[in-house]
Write a protein that holds these residues in place. Structure first.
Motif, PDB file in Angstrom:
ATOM      1  N   GLY A  20      33.708  -1.912 -32.631  1.00 12.94           N
ATOM      2  CA  GLY A  20      34.146  -1.972 -31.234  1.00 12.94           C
ATOM      3  C   GLY A  20      33.551  -3.152 -30.503  1.00 12.94           C
ATOM      4  N   ARG A  21      32.256  -3.443 -30.782  1.00 12.29           N
ATOM      5  CA  ARG A  21      31.627  -4.606 -30.129  1.00 12.29           C
ATOM      6  C   ARG A  21      32.263  -5.903 -30.602  1.00 12.29           C
ATOM      7  NH1 ARG A  21      27.078  -1.405 -31.088  1.00 12.29           N
ATOM      8  NH2 ARG A  21      26.573  -2.553 -32.987  1.00 12.29           N
ATOM      9  N   ILE A  22      32.557  -5.983 -31.933  1.00 14.41           N
ATOM     10  CA  ILE A  22      33.194  -7.200 -32.469  1.00 14.41           C
ATOM     11  C   ILE A  22      34.558  -7.390 -31.832  1.00 14.41           C
ATOM     12  CG2 ILE A  22      34.175  -8.195 -34.566  1.00 14.41           C
ATOM     13  CD1 ILE A  22      31.869  -6.961 -36.108  1.00 14.41           C
ATOM     14  N   ARG A  23      35.266  -6.269 -31.628  1.00 21.02           N
ATOM     15  CA  ARG A  23      36.602  -6.354 -31.034  1.00 21.02           C
ATOM     16  C   ARG A  23      36.540  -6.982 -29.643  1.00 21.02           C
ATOM     17  NH1 ARG A  23      37.938  -1.127 -31.185  1.00 21.02           N
ATOM     18  NH2 ARG A  23      38.364  -1.223 -33.404  1.00 21.02           N
ATOM     19  N   TRP A  24      35.443  -6.770 -28.935  1.00 23.15           N
ATOM     20  CA  TRP A  24      35.306  -7.369 -27.594  1.00 23.15           C
ATOM     21  C   TRP A  24      34.754  -8.793 -27.645  1.00 23.15           C
ATOM     22  CZ3 TRP A  24      37.525  -5.883 -23.380  1.00 23.15           C
ATOM     23  CH2 TRP A  24      37.935  -4.550 -23.256  1.00 23.15           C
ATOM     24  N   ILE A  25      33.941  -9.057 -28.700  1.00 27.16           N
ATOM     25  CA  ILE A  25      33.319 -10.386 -28.797  1.00 27.16           C
ATOM     26  C   ILE A  25      34.338 -11.451 -29.168  1.00 27.16           C
ATOM     27  CG2 ILE A  25      31.708 -11.764 -30.186  1.00 27.16           C
ATOM     28  CD1 ILE A  25      29.885  -9.320 -30.247  1.00 27.16           C
ATOM     29  N   ILE A  26      35.297 -11.117 -30.047  1.00 30.20           N
ATOM     30  CA  ILE A  26      36.286 -12.105 -30.503  1.00 30.20           C
ATOM     31  C   ILE A  26      37.060 -12.714 -29.336  1.00 30.20           C
ATOM     32  CG2 ILE A  26      38.430 -12.376 -31.819  1.00 30.20           C
ATOM     33  CD1 ILE A  26      37.274 -10.425 -33.854  1.00 30.20           C
ATOM     34  N   PRO A  27      37.602 -11.899 -28.421  1.00 27.63           N
ATOM     35  CA  PRO A  27      38.291 -12.517 -27.267  1.00 27.63           C
ATOM     36  C   PRO A  27      37.384 -13.396 -26.421  1.00 27.63           C
ATOM     37  CG  PRO A  27      38.875 -10.211 -27.451  1.00 27.63           C
ATOM     38  CD  PRO A  27      37.736 -10.437 -28.398  1.00 27.63           C
ATOM     39  N   LEU A  28      36.086 -13.044 -26.330  1.00 22.05           N
ATOM     40  CA  LEU A  28      35.171 -13.861 -25.538  1.00 22.05           C
ATOM     41  C   LEU A  28      35.003 -15.246 -26.152  1.00 22.05           C
ATOM     42  CD1 LEU A  28      32.413 -11.275 -24.563  1.00 22.05           C
ATOM     43  CD2 LEU A  28      34.198 -12.264 -23.111  1.00 22.05           C
ATOM     44  N   PHE A  29      34.953 -15.305 -27.508  1.00 22.30           N
ATOM     45  CA  PHE A  29      34.847 -16.605 -28.169  1.00 22.30           C
ATOM     46  C   PHE A  29      36.137 -17.417 -27.999  1.00 22.30           C
ATOM     47  CE2 PHE A  29      31.240 -14.781 -30.546  1.00 22.30           C
ATOM     48  CZ  PHE A  29      30.355 -15.854 -30.449  1.00 22.30           C
ATOM     49  N   LEU A  30      37.264 -16.715 -27.982  1.00 23.37           N
ATOM     50  CA  LEU A  30      38.548 -17.407 -27.853  1.00 23.37           C
ATOM     51  C   LEU A  30      38.835 -17.839 -26.416  1.00 23.37           C
ATOM     52  CD1 LEU A  30      40.835 -15.202 -30.129  1.00 23.37           C
ATOM     53  CD2 LEU A  30      39.913 -17.469 -30.633  1.00 23.37           C
ATOM     54  N   PRO A  32      37.309 -19.649 -24.002  1.00 24.32           N
ATOM     55  CA  PRO A  32      37.249 -21.065 -23.565  1.00 24.32           C
ATOM     56  C   PRO A  32      38.419 -21.888 -24.093  1.00 24.32           C
ATOM     57  CG  PRO A  32      35.101 -20.312 -24.297  1.00 24.32           C
ATOM     58  CD  PRO A  32      36.073 -19.235 -24.673  1.00 24.32           C
ATOM     59  N   ALA A  33      38.765 -21.692 -25.367  1.00 25.40           N
ATOM     60  CA  ALA A  33      39.869 -22.482 -25.935  1.00 25.40           C
ATOM     61  C   ALA A  33      41.193 -22.116 -25.268  1.00 25.40           C
ATOM     62  CB  ALA A  33      39.957 -22.252 -27.436  1.00 25.40           C
ATOM     63  N   VAL A  34      41.386 -20.813 -25.031  1.00 26.72           N
ATOM     64  CA  VAL A  34      42.633 -20.385 -24.390  1.00 26.72           C
ATOM     65  C   VAL A  34      42.704 -20.925 -22.961  1.00 26.72           C
ATOM     66  CG1 VAL A  34      43.924 -18.385 -23.560  1.00 26.72           C
ATOM     67  CG2 VAL A  34      42.857 -18.332 -25.817  1.00 26.72           C
ATOM     68  N   ALA A  35      41.568 -20.846 -22.236  1.00 28.09           N
ATOM     69  CA  ALA A  35      41.546 -21.342 -20.852  1.00 28.09           C
ATOM     70  C   ALA A  35      41.806 -22.849 -20.817  1.00 28.09           C
ATOM     71  CB  ALA A  35      40.189 -21.034 -20.208  1.00 28.09           C
ATOM     72  N   TYR A  36      41.184 -23.572 -21.756  1.00 28.36           N
ATOM     73  CA  TYR A  36      41.404 -25.025 -21.808  1.00 28.36           C
ATOM     74  C   TYR A  36      42.874 -25.334 -22.051  1.00 28.36           C
ATOM     75  CZ  TYR A  36      41.539 -29.723 -23.711  1.00 28.36           C
ATOM     76  OH  TYR A  36      41.881 -31.031 -23.962  1.00 28.36           O
ATOM     77  N   THR A  37      43.474 -24.619 -23.013  1.00 22.85           N
ATOM     78  CA  THR A  37      44.879 -24.878 -23.344  1.00 22.85           C
ATOM     79  C   THR A  37      45.790 -24.584 -22.156  1.00 22.85           C
ATOM     80  OG1 THR A  37      44.439 -24.322 -25.656  1.00 22.85           O
ATOM     81  CG2 THR A  37      46.740 -24.300 -24.940  1.00 22.85           C
ATOM     82  N   VAL A  39      44.964 -24.462 -18.877  1.00 27.50           N
ATOM     83  CA  VAL A  39      44.715 -25.295 -17.692  1.00 27.50           C
ATOM     84  C   VAL A  39      45.104 -26.746 -17.937  1.00 27.50           C
ATOM     85  CG1 VAL A  39      42.924 -26.191 -16.156  1.00 27.50           C
ATOM     86  CG2 VAL A  39      42.913 -23.776 -16.831  1.00 27.50           C
ATOM     87  N   PHE A  40      44.727 -27.281 -19.106  1.00 26.12           N
ATOM     88  CA  PHE A  40      44.906 -28.716 -19.330  1.00 26.12           C
ATOM     89  C   PHE A  40      46.120 -29.057 -20.202  1.00 26.12           C
ATOM     90  CE2 PHE A  40      40.368 -28.255 -18.405  1.00 26.12           C
ATOM     91  CZ  PHE A  40      40.261 -29.147 -17.341  1.00 26.12           C
ATOM     92  N   ARG A  41      46.784 -28.063 -20.774  1.00 27.08           N
ATOM     93  CA  ARG A  41      47.957 -28.339 -21.610  1.00 27.08           C
ATOM     94  C   ARG A  41      49.218 -27.708 -21.031  1.00 27.08           C
ATOM     95  NH1 ARG A  41      46.732 -32.392 -25.287  1.00 27.08           N
ATOM     96  NH2 ARG A  41      44.627 -32.046 -26.109  1.00 27.08           N
ATOM     97  N   VAL A  42      49.186 -26.404 -20.934  1.00 30.29           N
ATOM     98  CA  VAL A  42      50.402 -25.687 -20.540  1.00 30.29           C
ATOM     99  C   VAL A  42      50.725 -25.924 -19.064  1.00 30.29           C
ATOM    100  CG1 VAL A  42      51.484 -23.419 -20.354  1.00 30.29           C
ATOM    101  CG2 VAL A  42      50.012 -23.951 -22.315  1.00 30.29           C
ATOM    102  N   ALA A  43      49.710 -25.806 -18.198  1.00 27.60           N
ATOM    103  CA  ALA A  43      49.960 -25.954 -16.755  1.00 27.60           C
ATOM    104  C   ALA A  43      50.509 -27.340 -16.402  1.00 27.60           C
ATOM    105  CB  ALA A  43      48.681 -25.661 -15.966  1.00 27.60           C
ATOM    106  N   PRO A  44      49.935 -28.457 -16.921  1.00 29.83           N
ATOM    107  CA  PRO A  44      50.532 -29.766 -16.597  1.00 29.83           C
ATOM    108  C   PRO A  44      51.966 -29.908 -17.089  1.00 29.83           C
ATOM    109  CG  PRO A  44      48.295 -30.044 -17.418  1.00 29.83           C
ATOM    110  CD  PRO A  44      48.659 -28.614 -17.633  1.00 29.83           C
ATOM    111  N   ILE A  45      52.261 -29.343 -18.261  1.00 29.89           N
ATOM    112  CA  ILE A  45      53.642 -29.419 -18.758  1.00 29.89           C
ATOM    113  C   ILE A  45      54.581 -28.665 -17.823  1.00 29.89           C
ATOM    114  CG2 ILE A  45      55.169 -28.720 -20.642  1.00 29.89           C
ATOM    115  CD1 ILE A  45      52.845 -29.229 -22.567  1.00 29.89           C
ATOM    116  N   GLY A  46      54.136 -27.463 -17.403  1.00 29.65           N
ATOM    117  CA  GLY A  46      54.962 -26.694 -16.475  1.00 29.65           C
ATOM    118  C   GLY A  46      55.136 -27.405 -15.148  1.00 29.65           C
TER     119      GLY A  46
END
Length: 306
Positions: A20-30, A32-37, A39-46
């Protein structure tokens, strides 16, 4: 038995809690990359796509105009088609020369001789230079009065050439600079491909009496075809987006002979302040590159399969 069962239940509970803890930790690691994509990739294209549907000029609020910018770009913007033709010509000249030079260099440095690492580094060096720095070097080489190329021509009694000031030679001069700068990266890619070809194939072909050209035609080239295909696809995308060297060396001139689609986007956005038109040109370019890439993937066929 009771103690053993209790121990097993405790271990199972601990394992379930850990999962259960790992299940919550994985999204936390992902995250920053998702937020970067986003904010700096998808949003400018839109945002760019939205602007392509407006008449935004950076001096007023954007007003919705639908597909009007696309209609203007495709049917009224004469410079777009000239820029598109220049871009296609640039790509068609750069890609074959780049592939031939990179493959030739890779074959030369794919030898176990003394000091070969130094030669590889020298050939790769232009690739690590910034586009602007490389452009400054080539501006000096192409200088009409004191440039190295015209000095060589003068030494053999030939007249000086206005490399970048003549509409007939300006784009070809940029092609030469681009080939020089890009060959090093593709040389390394080809070198990796060459070193992946089993030596036994060459030994067997030599025993059968195959010469150097036959070994290249029957073994090297077919087995390097996936590498060549990758270079073609990536080179096409890169050349269609060319901007830096044109901005630094010719500013799209003379007489728009070196204006590519990438430079036209810059002109429309930051010289004419037509952000809507610039965004529309960007998406037209995206559709062209995407279509060509898909067609290339569908047409992909190894020479060994032909």
């Amino acid at each position: 038995m009771g103690a053993a069962a209790a121990g097993q239940a405790k271990a199972a509970g601990w394992a379930a809690g850990r999962r259960g803890r790992i299940r919550w930790i994985i999204p936390l690691f992902l995250l920053p990359a998702v937020a970067y994509t986003l904010v700096f990739r998808v949003a400018p294209i839109g945002a760019s796509f939205y602007l392509s549907l407006t008449d935004y000029t950076m001096l007023s609020r954007p007003n919705w105009v639908g597909l009007e910018n696309y209609r203007r770009v495709l049917f009224e913007y004469d410079l777009f088609w000239q820029a598109f033709a220049n871009t296609v010509q640039f790509a068609l000249e750069v890609l074959p020369l780049n592939i031939a030079l990179a493959l030739g260099l890779a074959l030369l440095v794919n030898r176990a001789i003394r000091g070969i690492a130094a030669f590889r580094a020298i050939y790769y060096l232009p690739s690590v230079m910034s586009v602007i720095a490389a452009s400054m070097v080539w501006l000096w080489l192409y200088n009409t009065r004191v440039g190295l190329l015209n000095s060589v021509l003068a030494a053999v009694g030939l007249p000086a050439v206005n490399w970048l000031g003549n509409p007939g030679t300006a784009l070809h001069s940029l092609v030469l600079m681009r080939v020089w700068k890009g060959a090093g990266v593709n040389m390394v890619i080809y070198l990796a491909g060459l070193q992946g070809i089993p030596v036994e194939l060459y030994e067997a072909a030599t025993i059968d009496g195959a010469g150097a050209f036959q070994r290249f035609r029957r073994i090297t080239w077919p087995l390097l075809w996936p590498v060549t295909f990758y270079i073609i696809v990536m080179g096409l995308i890169s050349t269609f987006q060319t901007f830096g060297e044109i901005y630094a060396m010719t500013q799209g001139g003379p007489l728009e002979s070196t204006t590519t689609v990438g430079y036209l986007i810059y002109q429309a956005a930051f010289q004419y302040f037509e952000m809507g038109a610039a965004s529309a040109i960007s998406f037209v370019l995206f559709v062209v590159i995407f279509t060509l890439s898909v067609l290339q993937l569908k047409a992909y066929r190894s020479p060994a399969e032909a």
